[in-house]
Design an enzyme around this catalytic site. Sequence first.
Site, PDB file in Angstrom:
ATOM      1  CD  GLN A  25      87.488  93.174 -98.101  1.00 43.62           C
ATOM      2  OE1 GLN A  25      88.035  94.194 -97.703  1.00 43.62           O
ATOM      3  NE2 GLN A  25      86.285  92.808 -97.687  1.00 43.62           N
TER       4      GLN A  25
ATOM      5  CE  LYS B  69      87.839  97.625 -96.061  1.00 41.47           C
ATOM      6  NZ  LYS B  69      88.150  96.202 -95.844  1.00 41.47           N
TER       7      LYS B  69
ATOM      8  CG  ASP C 249      90.593  94.321 -90.828  1.00 40.92           C
ATOM      9  OD1 ASP C 249      89.838  95.302 -90.745  1.00 40.92           O
ATOM     10  OD2 ASP C 249      90.643  93.582 -91.829  1.00 40.92           O
TER      11      ASP C 249
END
Length: 299
Positions: free
Chosen positions: A97, A53, A120
């Site tokens: 994460q 990422k 997200d």
Amino acid sequence: MTEVIDGKRVAEDVVSKVKALTSELSAKGATKPGLAVVIVGEDPASQVYVASKSRTAKECGFHSLQHTLPADTTEEQLLKIIGDLNADASIHGILVQLPLPGHIDAGKVIQTIAPEKDVDGFHFINVGKLGTGELETAFVPCTPAGSMLLIERVRGKDLSGLNAVVVGRSNIVGKPMANLLLAANCTVTIAHSRTRDLPALARTADILVAAVGRPEMVKGDWVKPGATVIDVGINRIPAPEKGEGKSRLVGDVAYVEAAKNAGAITPVPGGVGPMTIAMLMANTVASAYLAAGLKRPSF
């Protein structure tokens, strides 16, 4: 001939567009997109994913920030970092994460992220916007957003009247995927472990999305001839033919069987997988445009 949907190529197209949009943003004198990734602990898979990422963010010309925290970080310390990132005008996307260590309430952490920086798409405000069709300002979870883009590449944006079956009802993929298909005027059914006669239901689908996390569960005779099959699963299974202790990746769909019936199908790997990080970049640049008071770009 069955079309094999090349997720890697589509993901490259998305990243190329993100790069161009980032350049346009700079030309308008606005702050370049900023993405902050927070990882707690040393989970090997998470480390690899976070590194990918961050690398893609830099490739897109973003301001890329990473907080790597020890496993014993307290929930209070993590929430303080998120609060600081929420207040930082140079950051447009915040990603924590998962999984988090057991002593941290992941749900609480996710709901602490400012909804306009929740790239997200897990904050309840973004979930609610998606569920009510407010797609102009919603941030959609990256995997279903990427899956939808692959479907549109095959079927076009107008999916009116098509039957869609989503196998799997997770908050991360199944439910948002169903909402996206519903917004595109599909007739949508969500199937799950309690669904009766799942093979018969799957055979009604013009668009069949498998997101259950069970290796090759969806068999070839579950697929309606000509259907578009999106395989979200990624499972590692033993591969003794490669040698002792070897393994291989498969999806939730028995690919070889299903490809005989499908009009188009995503492979594993190389299908949905590459789209997830690409759509994370798309959400981040969209957040930067909205923060600058500009029209949200479409993909």
